[in-house]
Design an enzyme around this catalytic site. Structure first.
Site, PDB file in Angstrom:
ATOM      1  N   GLY A 171      48.201  33.192  46.368  1.00 32.80           N
ATOM      2  CA  GLY A 171      47.663  32.387  45.284  1.00 32.80           C
ATOM      3  C   GLY A 171      47.248  33.234  44.094  1.00 32.80           C
ATOM      4  O   GLY A 171      47.364  34.461  44.092  1.00 32.80           O
ATOM      5  N   ALA A 187      42.362  27.452  48.992  1.00 30.92           N
ATOM      6  CA  ALA A 187      41.681  26.192  48.707  1.00 30.92           C
ATOM      7  C   ALA A 187      42.676  25.219  48.095  1.00 30.92           C
ATOM      8  O   ALA A 187      43.759  25.614  47.654  1.00 30.92           O
ATOM      9  CB  ALA A 187      40.516  26.410  47.741  1.00 30.92           C
ATOM     10  N   TYR A 240      36.083  17.541  44.548  1.00 30.76           N
ATOM     11  CA  TYR A 240      36.221  18.986  44.694  1.00 30.76           C
ATOM     12  C   TYR A 240      34.861  19.673  44.652  1.00 30.76           C
ATOM     13  O   TYR A 240      34.537  20.507  45.514  1.00 30.76           O
ATOM     14  CB  TYR A 240      37.129  19.530  43.596  1.00 30.76           C
ATOM     15  CG  TYR A 240      37.303  21.024  43.616  1.00 30.76           C
ATOM     16  CD1 TYR A 240      37.857  21.671  44.711  1.00 30.76           C
ATOM     17  CD2 TYR A 240      36.928  21.800  42.515  1.00 30.76           C
ATOM     18  CE1 TYR A 240      38.022  23.045  44.722  1.00 30.76           C
ATOM     19  CE2 TYR A 240      37.092  23.174  42.521  1.00 30.76           C
ATOM     20  CZ  TYR A 240      37.641  23.796  43.627  1.00 30.76           C
ATOM     21  OH  TYR A 240      37.794  25.161  43.633  1.00 30.76           O
ATOM     22  N   TRP A 262      36.723  29.384  35.445  1.00 30.27           N
ATOM     23  CA  TRP A 262      38.136  29.320  35.112  1.00 30.27           C
ATOM     24  C   TRP A 262      38.607  30.759  34.870  1.00 30.27           C
ATOM     25  O   TRP A 262      38.088  31.449  33.997  1.00 30.27           O
ATOM     26  CB  TRP A 262      38.317  28.468  33.866  1.00 30.27           C
ATOM     27  CG  TRP A 262      39.730  28.099  33.547  1.00 30.27           C
ATOM     28  CD1 TRP A 262      40.826  28.253  34.325  1.00 30.27           C
ATOM     29  CD2 TRP A 262      40.190  27.488  32.334  1.00 30.27           C
ATOM     30  NE1 TRP A 262      41.950  27.775  33.682  1.00 30.27           N
ATOM     31  CE2 TRP A 262      41.576  27.299  32.457  1.00 30.27           C
ATOM     32  CE3 TRP A 262      39.553  27.078  31.165  1.00 30.27           C
ATOM     33  CZ2 TRP A 262      42.354  26.728  31.446  1.00 30.27           C
ATOM     34  CZ3 TRP A 262      40.314  26.512  30.160  1.00 30.27           C
ATOM     35  CH2 TRP A 262      41.702  26.333  30.309  1.00 30.27           C
TER      36      TRP A 262
END
Length: 265
Positions: free
Chosen positions: A10, A54, A117, A142
């Site tokens: 990821g 996740a 979430y 972010w």
């Protein structure tokens, strides 16, 4: 020290695999039982587990809360139960502040999620720490980087064809390389929850305007009504030596690191 990384393919996990020494990529944990996860950890012989895997897309979690719960609560809880000797570090999210009433910046105790979430990430933190009090929960912002093809803030800035829309809300944005640089210090943190990333005193709209000017771009973002602030106070981590550039300086550093900011001082 051997480090087992979940979500190794990821966005975050891949960078950590590249930048940290003695890393081992965990296989996909999708559908794994608690026993299978225990066997995976034993086979890895890891000293530290960094859990980045996740379902992190907010919209996807809203559409399929069952899948979100499996990925974002159940599997990390299995890790916590199995990681008896290992240091466990779990990535959480600034989305736990989405429902906060005040403007921020928010401290760790201010969490008030309002989407699936965020609620699942907060539940994950609480349940993992109940089982393994020395685990570290990193409420990440972010994040961005250049080499990845995955959409992120920096890629949006550099894509001349992309329309940029931002409101005047406060939110930290973090250079992924600085995340990796801080990880060795994370290994030494006492258990608990930490706001983790770059701080800011500017809105996303204002940062974007400044960065486009820095890039000598003629584009200007379209101003839209502000979303809720996701503005974190990272004092707790800073007091433990976890240091980041502020949001704007982190972006400039990233551009220079990848030679994207030549003659743009």
């Amino acid at each position: 020290m051997k480090i087992l990384i979940t979500g190794a393919h990821g966005f975050v996990g891949n960078r950590l695999m590249q930048d940290l020494d003695d890393t081992v990529a965990a296989p996909s944990m999708r559908g794994m039982s608690e026993e299978q996860i225990r066997n995976m950890i034993e086979k890895s012989r890891a000293d530290v587990i960094i859990h980045t895997a996740a379902i992190s897309d907010v919209g996807t979690c809203e559409k399929d809360p069952g899948a979100s719960y499996e990925a974002n609560v159940r599997l990390p809880l299995f890790l916590a139960k199995a990681a008896k000797e290992q240091k466990l570090i779990c990535f959480s999210s600034d989305q736990v502040y989405r429902g906060c009433a005040g403007e921020g910046p928010y401290k760790e105790e201010d969490a008030s999620p309002c989407n699936v979430y965020g609620r699942h990430k907060l539940e994950m933190e609480q349940r993992v720490l109940d089982v393994k009090p020395d685990a570290v929960m990193l409420r990440a912002e972010w994040m961005y980087d250049y080499p990845t093809k995955r959409s992120n803030y920096l890629r949006m800035l550099l894509n001349e064809k992309q329309v940029l829309t931002f409101g005047k809300q406060y939110r930290g944005i973090t250079y992924l390389r600085e995340v990796a640089e801080n990880m060795p210090k994370i290994f030494m943190l006492p258990g608990g929850v930490y706001n983790f990333g770059s701080e800011t005193k500017q809105t996303m709209y204002d940062i974007t305007c400044e960065m486009l000017h820095f890039l000598k771009s003629d584009r200007k973002p379209e101003e839209v009504p502000p979303a809720h602030n996701l503005w974190m106070d990272c004092t707790k981590a800073k007091e433990r030596g976890i240091l980041f550039s502020d949001a704007k300086e982190g972006l400039k550093r990233c551009l220079k690191d990848y030679h994207l900011a030549k003659d743009r001082e």
